[in-house]
Design a protein around this motif. Structure first.
Motif, short mmCIF file in Angstrom:
data_model
loop_
_atom_site.label_atom_id
_atom_site.label_comp_id
_atom_site.label_asym_id
_atom_site.label_seq_id
_atom_site.Cartn_x
_atom_site.Cartn_y
_atom_site.Cartn_z
N HIS A 1 0.95 -0.59 -0.15
CA HIS A 1 0.33 -0.06 0.05
C HIS A 1 0.89 1.22 -0.15
CE1 HIS A 1 0.60 -0.55 4.34
NE2 HIS A 1 0.56 0.67 4.67
N ASN A 2 1.94 1.04 0.30
CA ASN A 2 2.84 2.19 0.54
C ASN A 2 4.67 1.90 0.52
OD1 ASN A 2 4.45 4.08 0.70
ND2 ASN A 2 3.42 4.44 2.59
N VAL A 3 5.04 2.80 -0.85
CA VAL A 3 6.58 1.70 -1.05
C VAL A 3 7.44 3.04 -0.70
CG1 VAL A 3 5.73 0.02 -2.55
CG2 VAL A 3 6.32 2.29 -3.81
N SER A 4 6.75 3.67 0.08
CA SER A 4 7.90 4.59 0.11
C SER A 4 9.13 4.80 1.12
CB SER A 4 6.97 6.24 0.59
OG SER A 4 6.89 6.02 1.59
N SER A 5 8.71 3.32 2.24
CA SER A 5 9.72 2.58 2.56
C SER A 5 10.96 2.29 1.96
CB SER A 5 9.33 2.26 4.22
OG SER A 5 8.83 1.25 3.92
N ALA A 6 10.70 2.02 0.78
CA ALA A 6 11.80 1.40 -0.28
C ALA A 6 13.36 1.72 0.03
CB ALA A 6 11.41 0.66 -1.46
N PRO A 7 14.27 1.42 -0.12
CA PRO A 7 15.34 1.98 0.03
C PRO A 7 15.86 2.61 -1.10
CG PRO A 7 16.00 -0.61 0.89
CD PRO A 7 14.56 -0.08 0.23
N ASN B 1 15.42 7.02 1.13
CA ASN B 1 15.02 5.71 0.98
C ASN B 1 13.50 6.96 -0.21
OD1 ASN B 1 12.81 7.54 1.86
ND2 ASN B 1 12.69 6.30 4.50
N HIS B 2 12.56 6.26 -0.27
CA HIS B 2 11.93 7.14 -1.18
C HIS B 2 10.51 7.70 -0.47
CE1 HIS B 2 12.68 5.18 -5.03
NE2 HIS B 2 13.65 4.33 -4.57
N GLY B 3 11.28 8.23 0.56
CA GLY B 3 10.13 9.64 0.22
C GLY B 3 9.83 9.14 1.96
N HIS B 4 9.74 8.13 3.30
CA HIS B 4 9.36 8.04 3.98
C HIS B 4 9.99 8.08 5.51
CE1 HIS B 4 7.04 5.77 7.26
NE2 HIS B 4 6.27 5.09 6.52
N GLN B 5 9.36 9.00 5.83
CA GLN B 5 9.86 10.18 6.84
C GLN B 5 10.34 9.17 8.58
OE1 GLN B 5 10.85 13.20 6.63
NE2 GLN B 5 10.00 13.25 4.25
N ASP B 6 9.90 7.92 8.70
CA ASP B 6 10.38 7.53 10.12
C ASP B 6 11.24 6.23 10.11
OD1 ASP B 6 8.44 9.12 11.25
OD2 ASP B 6 6.81 8.04 10.60
N TYR B 7 11.32 5.68 8.54
CA TYR B 7 12.06 4.36 8.31
C TYR B 7 12.47 4.18 6.97
CZ TYR B 7 7.18 1.80 8.36
OH TYR B 7 6.44 1.74 8.20
N THR B 8 12.99 3.23 7.30
CA THR B 8 13.55 2.40 5.55
C THR B 8 13.18 1.27 5.81
OG1 THR B 8 15.23 3.90 4.94
CG2 THR B 8 15.05 1.94 3.96
N CYS B 9 12.90 0.67 5.03
CA CYS B 9 12.22 -1.22 5.04
C CYS B 9 13.36 -1.64 4.23
CB CYS B 9 11.21 -1.43 4.80
SG CYS B 9 9.64 -2.92 5.07
N LEU B 10 14.00 -3.40 4.64
CA LEU B 10 14.49 -3.58 3.61
C LEU B 10 14.10 -5.28 4.13
CD1 LEU B 10 16.99 -3.39 1.95
CD2 LEU B 10 18.25 -4.41 3.99
N TYR B 11 13.51 -6.46 2.92
CA TYR B 11 13.64 -7.17 3.28
C TYR B 11 14.63 -8.50 2.93
CZ TYR B 11 8.49 -6.15 3.36
OH TYR B 11 7.42 -5.03 3.57
N ARG B 12 15.38 -8.00 1.74
CA ARG B 12 16.48 -8.57 1.87
C ARG B 12 17.22 -8.07 0.68
NH1 ARG B 12 15.88 -14.39 -1.22
NH2 ARG B 12 13.90 -14.71 -0.04
N PHE B 13 18.67 -8.18 1.70
CA PHE B 13 20.21 -8.00 0.87
C PHE B 13 20.75 -9.67 0.34
CE2 PHE B 13 24.61 -6.72 1.14
CZ PHE B 13 24.91 -5.43 0.15
N ARG B 14 22.02 -9.33 -0.07
CA ARG B 14 22.39 -10.28 -0.67
C ARG B 14 23.63 -9.97 -1.28
NH1 ARG B 14 17.95 -13.81 -4.19
NH2 ARG B 14 16.47 -11.99 -4.01
N VAL B 15 24.83 -10.41 -0.91
CA VAL B 15 25.91 -10.83 -1.41
C VAL B 15 26.04 -11.85 -2.41
CG1 VAL B 15 28.32 -10.63 -1.35
CG2 VAL B 15 26.94 -9.67 0.65
#
Length: 104
Positions: free
Chosen positions: A14-20, A89-103
């Motif tokens: 519903h809101n992707v503004s928390s995406a990195p 992030n893409h505009g969220h003021q309070d946090y950034t949500c990261l689902y997975r980071f892979r190397v």
């Protein structure tokens, strides 16, 4: 080396503004030696970090998993740690949500 970032699909979120948005990836060597010698955790400035690249996760291209190649030409020795630094992030003021980071 390559790095992947996953975020939930914009089609179901519903809101992707928390995406990195902007992020950096660092390679770190010598941490284990530092801790063993000094018997304490290092501050971020005491251990040399090698910048592997600065990237942008794009929520507008419709790909929830995005892979980025290292901008470093050759990596002679393996890193002990990989550090992910989220710059924005893409505009969220309070946090950034990261689902997975892979190397890879």
């Amino acid at each position: 080396a390559a790095f992947s970032i996953d975020h939930i699909s914009p089609k179901i979120a519903h809101n992707v503004s928390s995406a990195p948005r902007k992020f950096r990836v660092w390679g770190v060597r010598g941490v284990d030696d530092y801790i063993e010698t000094n018997k304490l955790e290092p501050s971020k400035n005491e251990i040399p970090h090698e910048l592997l690249g600065e990237y942008f996760y794009n929520i507008d291209i419709g790909k929830q998993v995005q892979t980025f190649e290292s901008s470093t030409q050759e990596i002679a020795d393996p890193f002990e740690w990989i550090k992910l630094e989220i710059v924005s992030n893409h505009g969220h003021q309070d946090y950034t949500c990261l689902y997975r980071f892979r190397v890879q």
